[in-house]
Design a protein around this motif. Structure first.
Motif, PDB file in Angstrom:
ATOM      1  N   GLN A  67      -5.575   8.128  -3.751  1.00 25.42           N
ATOM      2  CA  GLN A  67      -5.664   8.021  -5.212  1.00 25.42           C
ATOM      3  C   GLN A  67      -4.274   8.069  -5.843  1.00 25.42           C
ATOM      4  O   GLN A  67      -3.972   7.290  -6.750  1.00 25.42           O
ATOM      5  N   ASP A  68      -3.422   8.964  -5.364  1.00 27.99           N
ATOM      6  CA  ASP A  68      -2.051   9.052  -5.881  1.00 27.99           C
ATOM      7  C   ASP A  68      -1.287   7.756  -5.652  1.00 27.99           C
ATOM      8  O   ASP A  68      -0.522   7.309  -6.510  1.00 27.99           O
ATOM      9  N   VAL A  69      -1.481   7.148  -4.490  1.00 32.83           N
ATOM     10  CA  VAL A  69      -0.816   5.883  -4.179  1.00 32.83           C
ATOM     11  C   VAL A  69      -1.274   4.798  -5.157  1.00 32.83           C
ATOM     12  O   VAL A  69      -0.451   4.027  -5.674  1.00 32.83           O
ATOM     13  N   LEU A  70      -2.566   4.745  -5.439  1.00 34.40           N
ATOM     14  CA  LEU A  70      -3.078   3.739  -6.368  1.00 34.40           C
ATOM     15  C   LEU A  70      -2.560   3.972  -7.791  1.00 34.40           C
ATOM     16  O   LEU A  70      -2.252   3.007  -8.503  1.00 34.40           O
ATOM     17  N   VAL A  71      -2.436   5.217  -8.187  1.00 31.80           N
ATOM     18  CA  VAL A  71      -1.885   5.519  -9.514  1.00 31.80           C
ATOM     19  C   VAL A  71      -0.442   5.042  -9.599  1.00 31.80           C
ATOM     20  O   VAL A  71      -0.036   4.414 -10.582  1.00 31.80           O
ATOM     21  N   LYS A  72       0.336   5.299  -8.554  1.00 32.16           N
ATOM     22  CA  LYS A  72       1.734   4.842  -8.533  1.00 32.16           C
ATOM     23  C   LYS A  72       1.792   3.315  -8.580  1.00 32.16           C
ATOM     24  O   LYS A  72       2.644   2.747  -9.265  1.00 32.16           O
ATOM     25  N   LEU A  73       0.896   2.659  -7.863  1.00 33.33           N
ATOM     26  CA  LEU A  73       0.856   1.199  -7.882  1.00 33.33           C
ATOM     27  C   LEU A  73       0.580   0.698  -9.295  1.00 33.33           C
ATOM     28  O   LEU A  73       1.233  -0.227  -9.779  1.00 33.33           O
ATOM     29  N   GLY A  84       2.763  -9.916  -2.030  1.00 26.95           N
ATOM     30  CA  GLY A  84       3.401  -9.582  -0.750  1.00 26.95           C
ATOM     31  C   GLY A  84       4.373  -8.425  -0.910  1.00 26.95           C
ATOM     32  O   GLY A  84       4.399  -7.496  -0.103  1.00 26.95           O
ATOM     33  N   HIS A  85       5.165  -8.475  -1.970  1.00 22.11           N
ATOM     34  CA  HIS A  85       6.095  -7.386  -2.264  1.00 22.11           C
ATOM     35  C   HIS A  85       5.325  -6.108  -2.573  1.00 22.11           C
ATOM     36  O   HIS A  85       5.688  -5.015  -2.115  1.00 22.11           O
ATOM     37  N   ALA A  86       4.257  -6.223  -3.345  1.00 20.30           N
ATOM     38  CA  ALA A  86       3.443  -5.056  -3.700  1.00 20.30           C
ATOM     39  C   ALA A  86       2.813  -4.418  -2.464  1.00 20.30           C
ATOM     40  O   ALA A  86       2.752  -3.190  -2.355  1.00 20.30           O
ATOM     41  N   LEU A  87       2.369  -5.234  -1.521  1.00 18.34           N
ATOM     42  CA  LEU A  87       1.739  -4.704  -0.308  1.00 18.34           C
ATOM     43  C   LEU A  87       2.755  -3.940   0.541  1.00 18.34           C
ATOM     44  O   LEU A  87       2.459  -2.858   1.053  1.00 18.34           O
ATOM     45  N   ARG A  88       3.965  -4.485   0.677  1.00 25.85           N
ATOM     46  CA  ARG A  88       5.018  -3.766   1.415  1.00 25.85           C
ATOM     47  C   ARG A  88       5.363  -2.454   0.696  1.00 25.85           C
ATOM     48  O   ARG A  88       5.513  -1.411   1.331  1.00 25.85           O
ATOM     49  N   LEU A  90       3.422  -0.769  -1.267  1.00 33.01           N
ATOM     50  CA  LEU A  90       2.266   0.102  -1.133  1.00 33.01           C
ATOM     51  C   LEU A  90       2.286   0.854   0.199  1.00 33.01           C
ATOM     52  O   LEU A  90       2.028   2.059   0.249  1.00 33.01           O
ATOM     53  N   ARG A  91       2.617   0.159   1.261  1.00 29.77           N
ATOM     54  CA  ARG A  91       2.693   0.805   2.578  1.00 29.77           C
ATOM     55  C   ARG A  91       3.793   1.859   2.597  1.00 29.77           C
ATOM     56  O   ARG A  91       3.611   2.949   3.143  1.00 29.77           O
ATOM     57  N   THR A  92       4.933   1.548   2.018  1.00 35.30           N
ATOM     58  CA  THR A  92       6.049   2.498   1.986  1.00 35.30           C
ATOM     59  C   THR A  92       5.683   3.733   1.177  1.00 35.30           C
ATOM     60  O   THR A  92       5.936   4.873   1.602  1.00 35.30           O
ATOM     61  N   VAL A  93       5.081   3.530   0.022  1.00 36.66           N
ATOM     62  CA  VAL A  93       4.684   4.656  -0.826  1.00 36.66           C
ATOM     63  C   VAL A  93       3.601   5.473  -0.131  1.00 36.66           C
ATOM     64  O   VAL A  93       3.617   6.710  -0.185  1.00 36.66           O
ATOM     65  N   ALA A  94       2.663   4.807   0.533  1.00 32.07           N
ATOM     66  CA  ALA A  94       1.611   5.531   1.262  1.00 32.07           C
ATOM     67  C   ALA A  94       2.235   6.432   2.327  1.00 32.07           C
ATOM     68  O   ALA A  94       1.838   7.595   2.469  1.00 32.07           O
ATOM     69  N   ASN A  95       3.220   5.913   3.055  1.00 32.64           N
ATOM     70  CA  ASN A  95       3.889   6.731   4.072  1.00 32.64           C
ATOM     71  C   ASN A  95       4.557   7.950   3.444  1.00 32.64           C
ATOM     72  O   ASN A  95       4.432   9.070   3.941  1.00 32.64           O
ATOM     73  N   ALA A  96       5.271   7.737   2.343  1.00 31.01           N
ATOM     74  CA  ALA A  96       5.971   8.842   1.678  1.00 31.01           C
ATOM     75  C   ALA A  96       4.973   9.875   1.148  1.00 31.01           C
ATOM     76  O   ALA A  96       5.204  11.091   1.278  1.00 31.01           O
ATOM     77  N   GLN A  97       3.877   9.430   0.577  1.00 31.30           N
ATOM     78  CA  GLN A  97       2.863  10.345   0.056  1.00 31.30           C
ATOM     79  C   GLN A  97       2.230  11.147   1.195  1.00 31.30           C
ATOM     80  O   GLN A  97       1.875  12.311   1.012  1.00 31.30           O
ATOM     81  N   CYS A  98       2.063  10.518   2.356  1.00 24.73           N
ATOM     82  CA  CYS A  98       1.506  11.224   3.516  1.00 24.73           C
ATOM     83  C   CYS A  98       2.445  12.345   3.966  1.00 24.73           C
ATOM     84  O   CYS A  98       1.996  13.452   4.276  1.00 24.73           O
ATOM     85  N   VAL A  99       3.725  12.054   4.015  1.00 21.92           N
ATOM     86  CA  VAL A  99       4.704  13.070   4.392  1.00 21.92           C
ATOM     87  C   VAL A  99       4.637  14.233   3.407  1.00 21.92           C
ATOM     88  O   VAL A  99       4.598  15.404   3.813  1.00 21.92           O
ATOM     89  N   ASP A 100       4.599  13.915   2.116  1.00 22.08           N
ATOM     90  CA  ASP A 100       4.506  14.969   1.101  1.00 22.08           C
ATOM     91  C   ASP A 100       3.224  15.785   1.257  1.00 22.08           C
ATOM     92  O   ASP A 100       3.246  17.012   1.148  1.00 22.08           O
ATOM     93  N   ALA A 101       2.116  15.108   1.512  1.00 22.23           N
ATOM     94  CA  ALA A 101       0.830  15.811   1.655  1.00 22.23           C
ATOM     95  C   ALA A 101       0.836  16.736   2.865  1.00 22.23           C
ATOM     96  O   ALA A 101       0.348  17.873   2.788  1.00 22.23           O
ATOM     97  N   ARG A 102       1.380  16.267   3.985  1.00 23.65           N
ATOM     98  CA  ARG A 102       1.449  17.123   5.177  1.00 23.65           C
ATOM     99  C   ARG A 102       2.320  18.343   4.910  1.00 23.65           C
ATOM    100  O   ARG A 102       1.992  19.460   5.314  1.00 23.65           O
ATOM    101  N   ARG A 103       3.428  18.132   4.219  1.00 23.60           N
ATOM    102  CA  ARG A 103       4.336  19.230   3.886  1.00 23.60           C
ATOM    103  C   ARG A 103       3.626  20.263   3.002  1.00 23.60           C
ATOM    104  O   ARG A 103       3.701  21.463   3.252  1.00 23.60           O
ATOM    105  N   ARG A 104       2.918  19.778   1.975  1.00 28.09           N
ATOM    106  CA  ARG A 104       2.187  20.688   1.088  1.00 28.09           C
ATOM    107  C   ARG A 104       1.100  21.447   1.849  1.00 28.09           C
ATOM    108  O   ARG A 104       0.903  22.646   1.642  1.00 28.09           O
ATOM    109  N   THR A 105       0.403  20.746   2.733  1.00 27.43           N
ATOM    110  CA  THR A 105      -0.677  21.369   3.503  1.00 27.43           C
ATOM    111  C   THR A 105      -0.132  22.460   4.408  1.00 27.43           C
ATOM    112  O   THR A 105      -0.714  23.546   4.506  1.00 27.43           O
ATOM    113  N   ARG A 106       0.989  22.184   5.076  1.00 26.01           N
ATOM    114  CA  ARG A 106       1.588  23.201   5.954  1.00 26.01           C
ATOM    115  C   ARG A 106       2.026  24.428   5.155  1.00 26.01           C
ATOM    116  O   ARG A 106       1.801  25.560   5.579  1.00 26.01           O
TER     117      ARG A 106
END
Length: 175
Positions: A67-73, A84-88, A90-106
């Motif tokens: 949901q956060d990724v879609l809001v940023k999009l 094509g640019h948006a999809l690339r 989107l993948r980069t932002v999804a990766n960054a959001q995942c790192v942040d989420a794992r960090r918050r969870t830990r």
């Protein structure tokens, strides 16, 4: 969230890159058809992005991260000229959001463990926690290119040929 994505996927057919670019332009313009254009794009490409997020986060937090990724999009759509640019992006932002989420969870788990466990007592562990932590540890050992290959093929479900194209490399050199 998953039910909505599955319903949309069944209703919209298969992705068409040329149509995706037209829909992206319509969504960026924000006119009357913007919501329908976004719904179609989400139906086509949302599932793979969600699987990417789930593959890295592996918890109920995946819905929030997606949901956060879609809001940023939505906020950044005017800056992303082509789909094509948006999809690339989107993948980069999804990766960054995942790192942040794992960090918050830990951090949250460490805080809760300190509060919940009396001195000298052992904490009850999730039976899958070791497997999840092992997966996170092993993914962290991979290079950025290798993690992207794992995400494209295993989490998003792309073929090696399509994943190589998405990564911008020749399929014979794709990890």
């Amino acid at each position: 969230m998953r039910d909505m994505l599955e319903h949309l996927l069944r209703a919209t057919g298969t992705p068409d890159p040329e149509r995706a670019e037209r829909l992206w332009a319509e969504y960026r313009a924000g006119g009357a058809g913007a919501d329908a254009a976004f719904a179609t794009l989400l139906a086509w490409y949302g599932g793979p992005i969600y699987r990417r997020v789930w593959g890295f986060v592996r918890s109920d937090a995946a819905d929030d991260v997606f949901q956060d990724v879609l809001v940023k999009l939505h906020r950044e759509r005017a800056k992303l000229a082509t789909f094509g640019h948006a999809l690339r992006w989107l993948r980069t932002v999804a990766n960054a959001q995942c790192v942040d989420a794992r960090r918050r969870t830990r951090r949250r788990a460490a805080r809760e463990l300190v509060r919940a466990v009396p001195a000298g007592a052992e904490a009850a562990r999730d039976p899958h926690a070791d497997l999840q932590e092992g997966l996170r540890t092993e993914l962290a050992k991979l290079s950025a290119e290798e993690r992207e290959a794992v995400a494209l093929v295993f989490f998003e479900g792309l073929t090696r040929k399509d994943a190589a194209a998405a990564a911008g490399v020749h399929r014979d050199t794709f990890a």
